[in-house]
Design an enzyme around this catalytic site. Sequence first.
Site, PDB file in Angstrom:
ATOM      1  N   GLU A   1       3.319   9.074   1.255  1.00 31.94           N
ATOM      2  CA  GLU A   1       4.174   7.954   0.926  1.00 31.94           C
ATOM      3  C   GLU A   1       3.387   6.768   1.413  1.00 31.94           C
ATOM      4  OE1 GLU A   1       5.594   5.219   1.517  1.00 31.94           O
ATOM      5  OE2 GLU A   1       7.427   5.407   2.564  1.00 31.94           O
TER       6      GLU A   1
ATOM      7  N   GLU B   1      -0.622  -1.212   2.441  1.00 34.39           N
ATOM      8  CA  GLU B   1      -0.607  -0.531   3.641  1.00 34.39           C
ATOM      9  C   GLU B   1      -1.986   0.065   3.796  1.00 34.39           C
ATOM     10  OE1 GLU B   1       2.503   2.170   4.584  1.00 34.39           O
ATOM     11  OE2 GLU B   1       3.984   0.608   4.762  1.00 34.39           O
TER      12      GLU B   1
END
Lengths: 316, 316
Positions: free
Chosen positions: A107, A116
């Site tokens: 994820e 991210e």
Amino acid sequence: MIEPYTQLSLHRWMLLDEVRNEAYRKAIVAAVKPGDVVLDMGAGTGILSIFAAQAGARKVYAVERTGIAAVARKMVARNGLADRIEIIEGNLEDIDLPEKVDVLMSEWMGGLGVDENMLAPFVMARNRWLKPTGKILPERVTAFLAPVWMRFFDDDLNHWRKTPHGVDMNVIAEITAHEPLMTQHPIGPEDILSTPQQMWSHDAYTCSLQEADRSFQTKLSFVAERSGKLSNVATWFEATFFESALLSTAPDAPQTHWGRFVFPLDRAVDVEKGTRIDVEFHCDPSSPGSCEFFWSVKIGDLPVEKHDSRGVAREA
Amino acid sequence: MIEPYTQLSLHRWMLLDEVRNEAYRKAIVAAVKPGDVVLDMGAGTGILSIFAAQAGARKVYAVERTGIAAVARKMVARNGLADRIEIIEGNLEDIDLPEKVDVLMSEWMGGLGVDENMLAPFVMARNRWLKPTGKILPERVTAFLAPVWMRFFDDDLNHWRKTPHGVDMNVIAEITAHEPLMTQHPIGPEDILSTPQQMWSHDAYTCSLQEADRSFQTKLSFVAERSGKLSNVATWFEATFFESALLSTAPDAPQTHWGRFVFPLDRAVDVEKGTRIDVEFHCDPSSPGSCEFFWSVKIGDLPVEKHDSRGVAREA
């Protein structure tokens, strides 16, 4: 001592996000066959690894960079899966697995897909550890952007411009106007001034390291499809999974812990139907899990607005 | 790059807290006389310093340890007060002022008074820089504790104990039960099982360095004044000011950005009217702005519950 809690707070939000959990759980049930070996990249509390073990995985390597790995280790032990799930605390780039894997899952998406900074490590892990016939979850992630109206932005900026208590607080307004924000504030269909456009899209099977390890930039041109106010641009992502439905953080999808990642203008602007809205957007990796952002917006004949999260931080 | 925003987010909450702003502004207007010299300790965005300059201060020394000092400097300049307010970025212990001050002011209170570890530096600053006739804002801070019922705690812990998706998440429940929490959840009069009691109280004029520079501990004994459920203990503070009303974060006071600082039990317990509830509570300084907490609760004949924010963090 704060860190472990902070970390758990974040993971608690993710664990409570049933839209996220269910999308992954369904995809894992569909993809993981009994006897499979699985690599869970950025395992967090280990929930996806536990789903994979429940689905019959013979072995799950759960790699987690942060101290939350200790919580994952307890979760796995408490679920009686310590023999099948191995928690590895460290960077994925540094670890060595004894075998290749049938399923690579992660994820890795921030609020707008790539923010991210996990896409490049993900691609490296795929190149190194995935069997040629292996499966990847999710298989594609696509980011979108639209010019929108969100009243709370306007209210917020106007508050700081009101000279409360006779104090000039425009400095706070200016900093606020350069701050990207993850927010759960809803965006209704009537608040979207023009059909959302794709910023970028990554196929987890074919994405090269060159495509993954870089700044992400896009230039988009919109035409206002209705007259209305414009306060910011909003971004979100859609992730698609093997034989499974979508995980979407779009304004019309069920609410997730991500909300929308939104980027303000200096102030709300009235826009006439047919007005051209040009948006330029950069997302540059800074440190692990964090990006710096640049966005510029040109509305019709108005001067271009340029917003730089770095500039403000440096100035501030 | 995240830090400046995180910092500003916190300060934005404080700037939006009109209960806090008004309490300080009124106290500053009452205490600061034209020509006074003022020391603002932990100045943040500089708002209290600006209030002091508005009240006629000849000079304000605004000392701020963190990078938010750069924002304070801009705020002061934008308000045309750079000649009267001097922003000093650094630790109060390390700075040197050219003169003693008429007023020492600070917003040094965490959620339960002492948990930002600013009391000891405050006392040192007072001893070193305040004129014998000087005034202090606030002049007294008192912390309170009560055993209460907050449904969200119970719901939260029960969620993690429900084995969602067939996954044992008791590890998350256990960590959650050791986590202090600042929360805006309201506490109604019917949710308070016994009259709140004082944890400790500090007079800013007379508090010695020995009293200030230590762990804070208290043992309190309550008797349930009604039958009901008990889920946690709640703490708050009251600050009193020179010739001014109270700044209170009590459950029945107007809402502030502090909310209440609350400490859970393992699970909600039914308590009969007349049951004795013994609470032991420690707040130990860890790093600047942060404490570690120990709390134990004994309800009637039930075994004592011990909660240690350090133990969990270490284990986790």
